[in-house]
Motif scaffolding. Structure first.
Motif, PDB file in Angstrom:
ATOM      1  N   ALA A  44      31.592  57.423  27.010  1.00 57.18           N
ATOM      2  CA  ALA A  44      31.764  56.356  26.022  1.00 57.18           C
ATOM      3  C   ALA A  44      32.724  55.295  26.536  1.00 57.18           C
ATOM      4  N   ALA A  45      33.821  55.727  27.118  1.00 54.98           N
ATOM      5  CA  ALA A  45      34.800  54.768  27.643  1.00 54.98           C
ATOM      6  C   ALA A  45      34.205  53.961  28.790  1.00 54.98           C
ATOM      7  N   ALA A  46      33.486  54.611  29.668  1.00 56.91           N
ATOM      8  CA  ALA A  46      32.889  53.912  30.804  1.00 56.91           C
ATOM      9  C   ALA A  46      31.887  52.873  30.335  1.00 56.91           C
ATOM     10  N   CYS A  47      31.108  53.201  29.340  1.00 53.34           N
ATOM     11  CA  CYS A  47      30.099  52.272  28.829  1.00 53.34           C
ATOM     12  C   CYS A  47      30.763  51.021  28.272  1.00 53.34           C
ATOM     13  N   ASP A  48      31.708  51.190  27.382  1.00 49.48           N
ATOM     14  CA  ASP A  48      32.366  50.049  26.760  1.00 49.48           C
ATOM     15  C   ASP A  48      33.182  49.243  27.753  1.00 49.48           C
ATOM     16  N   VAL A  49      33.984  49.915  28.552  1.00 46.96           N
ATOM     17  CA  VAL A  49      34.856  49.237  29.487  1.00 46.96           C
ATOM     18  C   VAL A  49      34.051  48.526  30.566  1.00 46.96           C
ATOM     19  N   SER A  50      33.008  49.169  31.057  1.00 54.33           N
ATOM     20  CA  SER A  50      32.211  48.563  32.120  1.00 54.33           C
ATOM     21  C   SER A  50      31.561  47.269  31.652  1.00 54.33           C
ATOM     22  N   TYR A  51      30.992  47.264  30.455  1.00 48.59           N
ATOM     23  CA  TYR A  51      30.349  46.051  29.939  1.00 48.59           C
ATOM     24  C   TYR A  51      31.382  44.943  29.794  1.00 48.59           C
ATOM     25  N   ASN A  52      32.517  45.290  29.216  1.00 46.04           N
ATOM     26  CA  ASN A  52      33.567  44.317  28.987  1.00 46.04           C
ATOM     27  C   ASN A  52      34.084  43.773  30.314  1.00 46.04           C
ATOM     28  N   GLN A  53      34.401  44.651  31.260  1.00 46.65           N
ATOM     29  CA  GLN A  53      34.932  44.201  32.542  1.00 46.65           C
ATOM     30  C   GLN A  53      33.894  43.430  33.346  1.00 46.65           C
ATOM     31  N   ALA A  54      32.643  43.817  33.247  1.00 38.84           N
ATOM     32  CA  ALA A  54      31.595  43.099  33.967  1.00 38.84           C
ATOM     33  C   ALA A  54      31.473  41.673  33.438  1.00 38.84           C
ATOM     34  N   ALA A  55      31.496  41.520  32.129  1.00 44.53           N
ATOM     35  CA  ALA A  55      31.397  40.186  31.533  1.00 44.53           C
ATOM     36  C   ALA A  55      32.600  39.334  31.928  1.00 44.53           C
ATOM     37  N   ASN A  56      33.793  39.908  31.860  1.00 42.48           N
ATOM     38  CA  ASN A  56      35.004  39.170  32.237  1.00 42.48           C
ATOM     39  C   ASN A  56      34.962  38.768  33.706  1.00 42.48           C
ATOM     40  N   GLY A  57      34.633  39.722  34.562  1.00 43.94           N
ATOM     41  CA  GLY A  57      34.587  39.453  36.000  1.00 43.94           C
ATOM     42  C   GLY A  57      33.556  38.417  36.358  1.00 43.94           C
ATOM     43  N   HIS A  58      32.417  38.464  35.687  1.00 43.47           N
ATOM     44  CA  HIS A  58      31.360  37.500  35.980  1.00 43.47           C
ATOM     45  C   HIS A  58      31.795  36.087  35.601  1.00 43.47           C
ATOM     46  N   LEU A  59      32.459  35.942  34.472  1.00 38.74           N
ATOM     47  CA  LEU A  59      32.922  34.621  34.062  1.00 38.74           C
ATOM     48  C   LEU A  59      33.948  34.090  35.065  1.00 38.74           C
ATOM     49  N   ALA A  60      34.851  34.936  35.497  1.00 42.72           N
ATOM     50  CA  ALA A  60      35.835  34.512  36.500  1.00 42.72           C
ATOM     51  C   ALA A  60      35.144  34.150  37.813  1.00 42.72           C
ATOM     52  N   ASP A  61      34.130  34.926  38.210  1.00 46.12           N
ATOM     53  CA  ASP A  61      33.395  34.637  39.451  1.00 46.12           C
ATOM     54  C   ASP A  61      32.680  33.294  39.393  1.00 46.12           C
ATOM     55  N   LEU A  62      32.160  32.943  38.228  1.00 45.84           N
ATOM     56  CA  LEU A  62      31.491  31.646  38.090  1.00 45.84           C
ATOM     57  C   LEU A  62      32.466  30.501  38.349  1.00 45.84           C
ATOM     58  N   PHE A  63      33.669  30.622  37.796  1.00 45.27           N
ATOM     59  CA  PHE A  63      34.672  29.582  38.039  1.00 45.27           C
ATOM     60  C   PHE A  63      35.169  29.620  39.476  1.00 45.27           C
ATOM     61  N   ALA A  64      35.214  30.810  40.072  1.00 46.89           N
ATOM     62  CA  ALA A  64      35.668  30.927  41.466  1.00 46.89           C
ATOM     63  C   ALA A  64      34.700  30.245  42.430  1.00 46.89           C
ATOM     64  N   ALA A  65      33.452  30.047  42.021  1.00 46.84           N
ATOM     65  CA  ALA A  65      32.470  29.365  42.866  1.00 46.84           C
ATOM     66  C   ALA A  65      32.704  27.859  42.902  1.00 46.84           C
ATOM     67  N   LEU A  66      33.502  27.347  41.966  1.00 41.37           N
ATOM     68  CA  LEU A  66      33.791  25.907  41.918  1.00 41.37           C
ATOM     69  C   LEU A  66      34.942  25.581  42.864  1.00 41.37           C
ATOM     70  N   PRO A  67      35.069  24.296  43.220  1.00 44.66           N
ATOM     71  CA  PRO A  67      36.199  23.907  44.064  1.00 44.66           C
ATOM     72  C   PRO A  67      37.539  24.273  43.421  1.00 44.66           C
ATOM     73  N   LEU A  68      38.452  24.734  44.236  1.00 46.18           N
ATOM     74  CA  LEU A  68      39.735  25.239  43.748  1.00 46.18           C
ATOM     75  C   LEU A  68      40.672  24.116  43.339  1.00 46.18           C
ATOM     76  N   PRO A  69      41.330  24.267  42.187  1.00 42.67           N
ATOM     77  CA  PRO A  69      42.349  23.289  41.798  1.00 42.67           C
ATOM     78  C   PRO A  69      43.467  23.271  42.843  1.00 42.67           C
ATOM     79  N   GLY A  70      44.063  22.114  43.030  1.00 42.60           N
ATOM     80  CA  GLY A  70      45.164  22.008  43.978  1.00 42.60           C
ATOM     81  C   GLY A  70      44.730  21.701  45.396  1.00 42.60           C
ATOM     82  N   THR A  71      43.414  21.674  45.643  1.00 42.98           N
ATOM     83  CA  THR A  71      42.900  21.267  46.945  1.00 42.98           C
ATOM     84  C   THR A  71      42.351  19.856  46.805  1.00 42.98           C
ATOM     85  N   SER A  72      42.154  19.159  47.906  1.00 41.87           N
ATOM     86  CA  SER A  72      41.621  17.796  47.791  1.00 41.87           C
ATOM     87  C   SER A  72      40.213  17.824  47.202  1.00 41.87           C
TER      88      SER A  72
END
Length: 191
Positions: A44-72
């Motif tokens: 039960a914990a793996a199911c809930d946590v995995s979905y939540n962490q996957a969604a969070n990680g995916h959203l962060a990965d989408l932003f990580a694909a964009l140009p980084l702030p602080g660079t030209s």
């Protein structure tokens, strides 16, 4: 929880734990918490946590694909996004929404950046959305991805919107949704 319906007395996870821990499923006998119960809790914990962490990680990965702030490149990109996105772009502007927001997201405080992403996308009119698509697509249009810029921009916006929705949906806790789920199942069973 849906996962409970897929665990039987001799479920795969329970058998795995019994084998790895060298314990029978009912060990310790007459205990309130035995190997089988541990397996159900873990599943039960793996199911809930995995979905939540996957969604969070995916959203962060989408932003990580964009140009980084602080660079030209990043400064040019975020300036262009602010120009075409107007006030809505402030929701995801690194100077306004950056800093600890992504750290919070990765560490489990889901609602902040996901809500900002949905507010950003929800406030764009069609012209702004098209212009944002062009800016994001142009930033993604390099050797890493195969498709053309405009198409990549559309994919990024669509995927980011869906990922943000998944983050907000996953952030609803079981105790908050249990009654809703019971009513849903009852209503559909009686339909």
């Amino acid at each position: 929880m849906i996962v409970w319906h897929h665990l039987d007395e001799d479920g795969e996870l329970a058998r795995h734990l019994a084998r790895k821990l060298n314990t029978p499923l009912a060990w310790p006998e007459d205990a309130e918490l035995n190997t089988e119960h541990i397996a159900q809790i873990a599943a039960a914990a793996a199911c809930d946590v995995s979905y939540n962490q996957a969604a969070n990680g995916h959203l962060a990965d989408l932003f990580a694909a964009l140009p980084l702030p602080g660079t030209s490149e990043g400064d040019e990109f975020w300036d262009a996004l602010r120009r075409v996105g107007g006030e809505a772009a402030l929701y995801i502007d690194p100077a306004n929404a950056g800093g600890p927001f992504f750290e919070y997201l990765i560490n489990g405080n889901e609602g902040g950046i996901a809500g900002r992403v949905l507010s950003f996308l929800g406030q764009l009119d069609e012209q702004q959305r098209d212009a944002v698509t062009e800016v994001i697509g142009g930033a993604l249009d390099h050797d890493t991805f195969v498709a053309g810029g405009r198409y990549l921009g559309k994919l990024w916006l669509r995927d980011t919107e869906t990922a943000a929705w998944h983050v907000l949906l996953a952030s609803r806790r079981t105790y908050e949704t249990e009654d809703d789920r019971k009513r849903f199942l009852e209503a559909w069973s009686n339909a």
